[in-house]
Motif scaffolding. Sequence first.
Motif, PDB file in Angstrom:
ATOM      1  N   ARG A 227      29.375 -23.669  60.972  1.00 44.32           N
ATOM      2  CA  ARG A 227      30.667 -22.982  60.873  1.00 44.32           C
ATOM      3  C   ARG A 227      31.617 -23.448  61.980  1.00 44.32           C
ATOM      4  NH1 ARG A 227      31.176 -18.607  57.714  1.00 44.32           N
ATOM      5  NH2 ARG A 227      32.471 -17.412  59.149  1.00 44.32           N
ATOM      6  N   ASP A 228      32.729 -24.014  61.556  1.00 40.06           N
ATOM      7  CA  ASP A 228      33.758 -24.493  62.487  1.00 40.06           C
ATOM      8  C   ASP A 228      35.100 -23.998  61.966  1.00 40.06           C
ATOM      9  OD1 ASP A 228      35.467 -25.779  64.181  1.00 40.06           O
ATOM     10  OD2 ASP A 228      34.953 -27.822  63.526  1.00 40.06           O
ATOM     11  N   ARG A 229      35.467 -22.783  62.357  1.00 43.01           N
ATOM     12  CA  ARG A 229      36.677 -22.168  61.816  1.00 43.01           C
ATOM     13  C   ARG A 229      37.916 -23.008  62.088  1.00 43.01           C
ATOM     14  NH1 ARG A 229      36.408 -16.738  60.232  1.00 43.01           N
ATOM     15  NH2 ARG A 229      38.513 -17.159  59.516  1.00 43.01           N
ATOM     16  N   ALA A 230      37.920 -23.754  63.174  1.00 37.37           N
ATOM     17  CA  ALA A 230      39.081 -24.572  63.503  1.00 37.37           C
ATOM     18  C   ALA A 230      39.303 -25.682  62.477  1.00 37.37           C
ATOM     19  CB  ALA A 230      38.920 -25.178  64.897  1.00 37.37           C
TER      20      ALA A 230
ATOM     21  N   GLY B 283      25.779 -21.599  57.225  1.00 35.08           N
ATOM     22  CA  GLY B 283      26.314 -21.791  58.569  1.00 35.08           C
ATOM     23  C   GLY B 283      25.560 -22.806  59.386  1.00 35.08           C
TER      24      GLY B 283
ATOM     25  N   SER C 235      38.086 -25.218  50.964  1.00 32.49           N
ATOM     26  CA  SER C 235      38.761 -24.863  52.220  1.00 32.49           C
ATOM     27  C   SER C 235      37.992 -25.319  53.446  1.00 32.49           C
ATOM     28  CB  SER C 235      38.946 -23.346  52.301  1.00 32.49           C
ATOM     29  OG  SER C 235      37.689 -22.677  52.245  1.00 32.49           O
ATOM     30  N   ASN C 236      36.711 -25.608  53.289  1.00 32.16           N
ATOM     31  CA  ASN C 236      35.879 -25.976  54.443  1.00 32.16           C
ATOM     32  C   ASN C 236      34.654 -26.726  53.952  1.00 32.16           C
ATOM     33  OD1 ASN C 236      35.259 -22.977  53.593  1.00 32.16           O
ATOM     34  ND2 ASN C 236      33.357 -23.780  54.467  1.00 32.16           N
TER      35      ASN C 236
ATOM     36  N   TRP D  71      38.697 -25.308  59.186  1.00 35.94           N
ATOM     37  CA  TRP D  71      38.975 -24.759  57.857  1.00 35.94           C
ATOM     38  C   TRP D  71      40.443 -24.981  57.506  1.00 35.94           C
ATOM     39  CZ3 TRP D  71      36.141 -19.414  57.181  1.00 35.94           C
ATOM     40  CH2 TRP D  71      34.769 -19.607  57.363  1.00 35.94           C
ATOM     41  N   ARG D  72      40.713 -25.186  56.246  1.00 36.54           N
ATOM     42  CA  ARG D  72      42.067 -25.409  55.749  1.00 36.54           C
ATOM     43  C   ARG D  72      42.336 -24.436  54.601  1.00 36.54           C
ATOM     44  NH1 ARG D  72      41.905 -27.284  59.912  1.00 36.54           N
ATOM     45  NH2 ARG D  72      42.359 -29.436  60.595  1.00 36.54           N
ATOM     46  N   ILE D  73      42.440 -23.151  54.971  1.00 39.25           N
ATOM     47  CA  ILE D  73      42.591 -22.107  53.960  1.00 39.25           C
ATOM     48  C   ILE D  73      43.949 -22.203  53.261  1.00 39.25           C
ATOM     49  CG2 ILE D  73      42.771 -19.605  53.615  1.00 39.25           C
ATOM     50  CD1 ILE D  73      40.599 -19.285  55.733  1.00 39.25           C
TER      51      ILE D  73
END
Length: 256
Positions: A210-213, A161, A204-205, A215-217
Amino acid sequence: MRVLVVTAVAAERDAVAAAAAPCDEACDETALPGGYALRRAADAPVALDVLAAGVGPAAAAAGTATALTAAALAAAPYDLVVSAGIGGGFAASGAALGSVVVADAIVAADLGAETPDGFTPVTDLGFGTVAHRPDPALVAAVTAAAGAASGTVVTISTVTGSAARAAELAQRHPGVLAEAMEGFGVAEAAAAHGVPVLEIRTVSNAVGPRDRAAWRIGPALTALTGAFRTLPGALTAATAPAPAPAPAPAPDLHHP
């Protein structure tokens, strides 16, 4: 060929199973001890059993060992185990979002001890192993078929992270492509049963802060389905017997 594919969560399991055929809630499942359920893709050229074993190396090892033991007791052992799912990619090594990575080394990145001189892997302490190396010919065939990159995939128990942690991992594992949380556990169970192992990840990232926005799951799961669509052909090519050598030409008995 019978292949056991082990994922962490149901979404990854479903993405793998979708490579064989669309699957809904009525999909064929087989119960295993411990509450595990195998999702079977029996119509595929290569028979896939897909198991969502849980998050982390311990859960992955337990689920894999359960499935392998059940198969052995039923006199239907697996020919290959694949750890699969989405993961973080090391952008500096070229693991872009949505790309496919095939591990040529499955490494436990945090199995060891912190010392005044830095991290020491458990092998340097005189115990166990920290790396499993899949068959290079199999890695090459799957990598080529999936349009993937091959390299080290590290298994961690705590997702990276921070930029500092990402840099530390990259320094200790030069050229590392991806991190995930299950591969080493799957590989340990496979090795205990004498079954070959692979690890296939889609990115996916980016590994780091950590930048959840970002992520491309969804795209990573779609890429996972695509990678497994290429797996049967790759396995067939990798395990096909080598062609027999051409016979030597007959001697010319009329030549002086």
